[in-house]
Design a protein around this motif. Sequence first.
Motif, PDB file in Angstrom:
ATOM      1  N   ASP A 110       0.828  -1.213   0.000  1.00 20.11           N
ATOM      2  CA  ASP A 110       0.000   0.000   0.000  1.00 20.11           C
ATOM      3  C   ASP A 110       0.861   1.261   0.000  1.00 20.11           C
ATOM      4  OD1 ASP A 110      -2.352  -1.415  -0.058  1.00 20.11           O
ATOM      5  OD2 ASP A 110      -2.696  -1.309   2.106  1.00 20.11           O
ATOM      6  N   LYS A 111       1.974   1.223   0.722  1.00 23.04           N
ATOM      7  CA  LYS A 111       2.871   2.380   0.758  1.00 23.04           C
ATOM      8  C   LYS A 111       3.475   2.634  -0.625  1.00 23.04           C
ATOM      9  CE  LYS A 111       4.145   2.061   5.645  1.00 23.04           C
ATOM     10  NZ  LYS A 111       5.232   1.827   6.625  1.00 23.04           N
ATOM     11  N   LEU A 112       3.812   1.557  -1.326  1.00 22.41           N
ATOM     12  CA  LEU A 112       4.345   1.718  -2.680  1.00 22.41           C
ATOM     13  C   LEU A 112       3.299   2.336  -3.600  1.00 22.41           C
ATOM     14  CD1 LEU A 112       6.334  -1.616  -3.157  1.00 22.41           C
ATOM     15  CD2 LEU A 112       7.279   0.677  -2.943  1.00 22.41           C
ATOM     16  N   ARG A 113       2.074   1.866  -3.482  1.00 20.68           N
ATOM     17  CA  ARG A 113       0.999   2.451  -4.302  1.00 20.68           C
ATOM     18  C   ARG A 113       0.828   3.936  -3.972  1.00 20.68           C
ATOM     19  NH1 ARG A 113      -1.620  -2.423  -2.573  1.00 20.68           N
ATOM     20  NH2 ARG A 113      -1.668  -3.988  -4.248  1.00 20.68           N
ATOM     21  N   HIS A 114       0.946   4.273  -2.689  1.00 26.01           N
ATOM     22  CA  HIS A 114       0.823   5.670  -2.276  1.00 26.01           C
ATOM     23  C   HIS A 114       1.907   6.531  -2.927  1.00 26.01           C
ATOM     24  CE1 HIS A 114      -0.065   9.119   0.307  1.00 26.01           C
ATOM     25  NE2 HIS A 114       1.221   9.197   0.573  1.00 26.01           N
TER      26      HIS A 114
END
Length: 274
Positions: A110-114
Amino acid sequence: MKKAKGYTVASKLAFPKDHPFLEDFKYLKSIAGEHAAKLTIPGPNMIFHSGVIASQAYLDKPAYPTLTDVAQDIVQVYQDAIQAFYDAGCRDLQLDDTSWGALFSDDFRDKLRHNGFDPDEMTKTFADITVEALKHKPSDMVVTLHICRGNFKSSWLYQGGYEPIAEQLFSRVNVDGFFLEFDSDRAGDFKPLRHIKDQYVVLGLITTKTGVMEDKEAIKKRVQEAAEMVDIHQLCISPQCGFASTEEGNTIAEQEQWNKLGLVVELAQEIWTS
């Protein structure tokens, strides 16, 4: 003295010919006698992940025009490093590339997508970088890859099974063996190992986070479960990580560490030589 809390890529990357690890290895080899001197270094995606795509400092002020450009230089750094360590006499090199954990952990995906990155695309990029880094590896040099979920003061960072990265990692990355953490439910099951080809798989079934001793028969059963996915003659056994990833160490006494290593030896003898 303040500790660094992170790192970033701030300028063009290159492997220095006088890297201190070279002298460290030469010293180790000089005192190892007839024993093999093994070297462990951070893997290439530790730079690409923590220093680039997960670094806010880099994202705010990129040091390279594109991710492809920085990936190419990381590859060159590792090609040069592998040759330099080989020339220094190293024939057993382990890449500690725990950044792969960010690609199977939901929170970190999720952090990468952010940050604007597709975790599945990054998984392919991680594999590409590693494959190219090893492209010119000398044939008589063994290179292995270690992946864990964090080991700081008996704590952990990542959770999740290997499935999201298994095909790219196990079927493409051209190392001689994988050191994989399997000491807790956080690691998932052995099904992702179906993608293994001819590499060795070292099952990290013995935890280094506590001194509680594993049940020998339970560990043997788990090895047999893994053997349903990978030929048992390609399997090995070990602790899931080092007993101390940092100077703070883990909450485990020295004698307990020796007991764990003794258990590994006993299990290996009973499983593969009996």
